[in-house]
Write an enzyme that holds these catalytic residues in place. Structure first.
Site, short mmCIF file in Angstrom:
data_model
loop_
_atom_site.label_atom_id
_atom_site.label_comp_id
_atom_site.label_asym_id
_atom_site.label_seq_id
_atom_site.Cartn_x
_atom_site.Cartn_y
_atom_site.Cartn_z
N GLU A 268 0.79 -1.24 0.00
CA GLU A 268 0.00 0.00 0.00
C GLU A 268 0.82 1.29 0.00
O GLU A 268 0.36 2.30 0.51
CB GLU A 268 -0.91 -0.01 1.24
CG GLU A 268 -0.18 0.16 2.59
CD GLU A 268 0.12 -1.13 3.33
OE1 GLU A 268 0.23 -2.18 2.67
OE2 GLU A 268 0.25 -1.09 4.57
N GLU A 302 -5.65 -2.64 -0.52
CA GLU A 302 -4.52 -1.69 -0.59
C GLU A 302 -5.04 -0.26 -0.64
O GLU A 302 -4.49 0.64 -0.01
CB GLU A 302 -3.62 -1.98 -1.79
CG GLU A 302 -3.07 -3.40 -1.86
CD GLU A 302 -2.46 -3.92 -0.56
OE1 GLU A 302 -1.89 -3.11 0.19
OE2 GLU A 302 -2.56 -5.14 -0.31
N1 B3K Z 1 1.23 -4.31 4.10
C1 B3K Z 1 1.62 -5.25 3.09
C2 B3K Z 1 2.35 -6.44 3.62
C3 B3K Z 1 3.80 -6.23 3.78
C4 B3K Z 1 4.47 -7.52 4.17
C5 B3K Z 1 5.88 -7.32 4.54
N2 B3K Z 1 6.53 -8.58 4.85
C6 B3K Z 1 0.46 -5.72 2.29
C7 B3K Z 1 -0.87 -5.58 2.92
O1 B3K Z 1 -1.17 -6.12 3.95
O2 B3K Z 1 -1.65 -4.86 2.37
ZN ZN Z 2 -2.75 -4.90 4.43
#
Ligand code: B3K
Ligand code: ZN
Length: 885
Positions: A268, A302
């Site tokens: 995101e 996202e």
């Molecule tokens: N925030 C990211 C995930 C990142 C993972 C890092 N190991 C995707 C999500 O949850 O939208």
């Molecule tokens: Zn997420």
């Protein structure tokens, strides 16, 4: 890499940053083998900290120069060790200029700056920014960013970063630049850049407030026919967040970029979401109904992070579920609303709970069990778990169940009013929900701090004289690593009552004036009795409607009661649940029979109940498909103290085959009645019909009597979409048809040739084989040698290795331990290339201590063999925890 015990980070050790950053100005000179990065950062001493030391994180960087307030620093002006650059005794205002060199072409971890198909991408969450420059790489340091990218124009015509494009131009020697400004303060994990040869679909979109924004979906050349669904999903997401939560897009442009080498689903980054191609590219030729639905949900997820994650972020990584649980809940609600019907909402709810039970319940009962807000970790990447995401979403859903939709919205409003632009904690979210609704939710905090799936026991007692029904609820929670004693949770239990004709009896709790079809009881103590009044007859109880809390309900109900619920419950979730419970009872008994070499049988009433569901054309096909799908092998395993994977497989196969033969005519009819003629549409109505039809096909292929293999072959040949084509081929390979008919092998080859240039479809080709109970380990080894197989692409590695180790119970758990040896070998190979992906593979062995003894030994041997080797911190943490649990 090392074999030593990694350091453990504790939640309670949190200290505020010594210096804050207002602004960072980044310049990149992009080249694959040496990219130079220059960072000019303005620091200010944090009055809340006693420390005067600036602490910067850095990993795999070549430090070229460091200048503080105009003066070049030399050691011992600063110290550099253990991935930290420390500058002691810094003044209040500091401008640091740091020049570093990084090597994207050598970066196989896919964290930081890396190359995929010749283009540059970044992934910074959780701690990847430190692989780009020295910086306080922690989420509570939020800054505005200016980013200037320089590169060769021919090789890298597109230069993207977060926020708004403020300048661009050509330079001598065929080079060019682009300058981006992100006005919103953000933590470093939300930084992103993309540079390369990409094309986009773009549109102007009008927001609710009348502002026009630019939306873009960027892909590699040749993929523009696969972006419209992602673009539509983005527009729906924007509109949904406006209408449901009053949250607007805050930037002038919003970009999605698809990349084929990516560790997770998507990311995101502010204004520049980077996606695994899997969750962007779709057209009827390459994508299934499931792919279409996943894309909509991940694009939504996202996008929703823009508020729940980016505008309000996490203070530290222990608070990860603050943004992830909340955003999963939001994407679940989005997808449910998008179905546009009550049955669509129920389908979505059932699918989500199925995932929770299939993956999160085992996690919560295994060596990696951790609270929604963990207390410690060694490698944060290992904590992007189903507990943080899916259980976290259930926790958020419980607020809505307890406070109502309006109350929940009020809580969200207060959360943004208080915390917009800040890095906060799960406790802050709880406080906003409580304060906005004038409720004391202090007990609810236990959902964040206690791990393990609570068990709730329900006992009922009907008093015909007084027309009352007393419900006694008691709760307990099993011990989990580091937590032996648990306090009682606040658990919302939604209850409904049905009379003998299947009609709702209004539920009224003694002392309350309100009666409703569904009533939410709040269980707060270890044991509590609720009395329901005006109950005219002994009802059939529908408990935990819509799965109102992430618990295991223990409630003894007879087959007759479950059949009554299956036929009549107005709560579609519980209607499905009743069918699953009827099946589970028999599956457990059959598994025991297999182990004890007793004959296997299936009773007529159960078969009749299945027939009734199958032929009930008034019931949505998607719901029927869910009801007729048996609990998975993993879910059955979850119910057993000692897991015998192959006995489970044999029992489940027996039940499927019996249902196939007994209901052959009905399956045939369901197949014919659910054909979707005409143009392919990925809408829920059609997708539901296809799902039921393809389930019917998979049952029909198990029938002994007629030759149904040809039905599937015909379907494969005639299909005008990937859903039907893949379903036919999968059924052919997974059933015995492949052994019976040489044509099936030809179809498998045809499929490969037909889609050779579509990597996402080739992943499906590997998956359908790796998960087949008919694929031997020798065939898996052959597939590993296939020219299209590579460890470097996470999707490909997952399709084959994970498919086999995670989703092929029958073959992976071979008695001779060959499956486990395979796992160990390739885990080690993968760990050297990509620790994050390897650590996921390591989790295949989570449950090994519960295996039957004959499997426990070879599993332990494989684990110990891995443990002796040099491992990444990621994989080391998992292996150690698995062995020592
Ligand atoms: N925030 C990211 C995930 C990142 C993972 C890092 N190991 C995707 C999500 O949850 O939208
Ligand atoms: Zn997420």
């Amino acid at each position: 890499m090392n074999t030593a015990q990694p350091e453990t980070i504790q939640r309670l050790d949190y200290t505020v940053p010594s210096f804050l950053v207002d602004h960072i100005d980044l310049t990149f000179d992009l080249a694959p083998s040496a990219t130079s990065v220059s960072a000019t950062t303005r620091f200010k001493h944090n009055p809340a900290s006693d420390s005067r030391e600036i602490v910067l994180n850095g990993q795999d960087l070549e430090l070229v120069k460091i200048v503080m307030n105009g003066r070049t620093l030399e050691k011992p002006d600063y110290a550099l060790d253990h991935g930290e650059l420390r500058i002691p005794n810094a003044p209040d205002d500091v401008t640091l200029v740091i020049d570093t060199l990084v090597r994207p072409d050598k970066n196989t971890s896919l964290m930081g700056l890396y190359i995929s198909n010749g283009n540059f991408f970044t992934q910074c969450e959780a701690e990847g920014f430190r692989k780009i420059t020295y910086y306080p790489d922690r989420p509570d340091v939020m800054a505005s960013y200016t980013v200037t990218l320089f590169a060769d124009k021919k090789k890298y015509p597109v230069l993207l970063s977060n926020g708004n494009l403020v300048d661009q131009g050509d330079l001598p020697k065929g080079r060019h630049f682009a300058k981006w400004e992100d006005p919103f303060k953000k933590p470093s994990y939300l930084f992103a850049l993309v540079a390369g040869n990409l094309v986009c679909q773009e549109e102007t979109f009008r927001l609710a407030d009348g502002r026009d924004v630019l939306l873009q979906v960027w892909v590699e050349d040749g993929n523009l026919d696969k972006t419209p669904h992602a673009m539509e999903s983005l527009k729906h997401s924007i509109a949904w967040d406006e209408s449901r939560f009053g949250l607007e897009l805050d930037l002038d442009r919003f970009m999605i970029v698809a990349v084929s080498d990516f560790n997770m689903g998507a990311m995101e980054n502010k204004g520049l979401n980077i996606f695994n191609t899997r969750y962007v590219l779709a057209n009827p030729r390459i994508a299934t109904d499931q792919d279409y639905a996943n894309i909509e949900s991940v694009v939504g997820h996202e996008y929703f992070h823009n508020w729940t994650g980016d505008r309000v972020t996490c203070r530290d990584w222990f608070q990860l579920s603050l943004k992830e649980g909340l955003t999963v809940f939001r994407d679940q609600e989005f997808s449910a609303d998008r179905t546009g019907s009550d049955s669509g909402r129920a389908v979505k709810r059932i699918e989500d709970v199925r995932t929770l039970r299939q993956v999160q319940f085992p996690e919560d009962a295994g060596p990696m069990a951790h609270p929604v807000r963990p207390d410690s970790y060694q490698e944060i990447n290992n904590f992007y778990t189903v507990t943080i995401y899916e259980k976290g979403a259930e926790v958020v859903r419980m607020y809505q169940t307890l406070l109502g939709r309006d109350g929940f919205k009020k809580g969200m409003d207060l959360y943004f009013k208080r915390h917009d632009g800040n890095a906060v904690t799960c406790a802050d979210f709880l406080a906003a929900m409580a304060d906005a609704n004038g409720r004391d939710l202090s007990q609810f905090e236990l959902w964040y701090s206690q791990a393990g799936t609570p068990r709730v026991k329900l006992e009922s007692d009907y008093d015909s004289l007084n027309r009352t029904l007393s419900l006694t609820l008691s709760q307990s929670c099993p011990p989990t690593p580091g937590q032996t004693e648990k306090k009682p949770f606040l658990i919302p239990i939604a209850i409904g009552l049905l009379d003998a004709h299947g009609k709702e009896i209004p539920v009224r709790v003694k002392g309350s004036d309100n009666a409703s079809d569904t009533c939410v009881l709040e269980l707060t103590q270890e044991k509590q009795t609720f009395t329901l009044v005006d109950v005219p007859e002994k009802p059939v109880i529908s408990a935990l409607r819509n799965f109102s809390a992430p618990v295991i309900l223990e409630f003894e109900q007879t087959d007759e009661e479950l059949l009554h619920l299956l036929a009549n419950d107005t709560d579609s979730f519980n209607r499905w649940e009743a069918g699953q419970r009827l099946a589970m009872r028999r599956l457990l008994e059959l598994t025991h029979a297999v182990r004890e070499n007793r004959p296997l049988t299936l009773d007529k009433p159960f078969i009749d109940a299945f027939r009734t569901v199958l032929t009930n054309t008034s019931l949505d096909p998607a719901l029927r498909e869910l009801a007729l799908t048996l609990p998975s092998e993993t879910i059955i395993a979850e119910k057993m103290d000692e897991i015998d994977p192959r006995a489970i497989h044999t029992a489940r196969q027996f039940m499927r085959k019996t249902l196939a033969n007994a209901l052959e005519k009905e399956w045939q009819k369901a197949y014919k009645n659910n054909l979707t003629d005409g143009e392919y549409r990925p809408i829920p109505q059609d997708a539901g019909k296809r799902a039921l039809k393809n389930l019917a096909l998979s049952y029909l292929l198990l029938c002994d009597s007629t030759d149904t293999c040809h039905m599937a072959i015909d379907q494969y040949r005639q299909a005008n979409n990937m859903t039907d084509r893949l379903a036919a081929l999968t059924s052919l390979v997974h059933s015995g048809c492949m052994q019976k008919l040489p044509e099936v092998k030809e179809l498998l080859e045809h499929f490969y040739k037909e889609y050779e240039n579509e990597p996402l479809v080739i992943d499906k080709w590997f998956s359908l084989q790796s998960t087949s109970p008919t694929t031997s380990i020798e065939s898996i080894r052959e597939l590993m040698e296939h020219p299209a197989f590579t460890f470097r692409n996470p999707n490909r590695a997952r399709s084959l290795i994970f498919g086999f180790c995670h989703n092929n119970m029958a073959q992976f758990h071979a008695e001779d331990g060959s499956g486990y040896e395979f796992w160990a070998k390739y885990l080690l190979e993968l760990d050297r290339i990509n620790p994050q992906v390897a650590a996921r593979l390591a989790r295949c062995m989570d449950q090994y201590k519960r295996y039957v003894p004959s499997l426990r030994q070879p599993a332990e041997r494989a684990l110990k063999q891995v443990s002796k080797q040099e491992l990444s911190r990621d994989t080391r943490e998992i292996i150690n925890k698995t062995l020592s649990a």
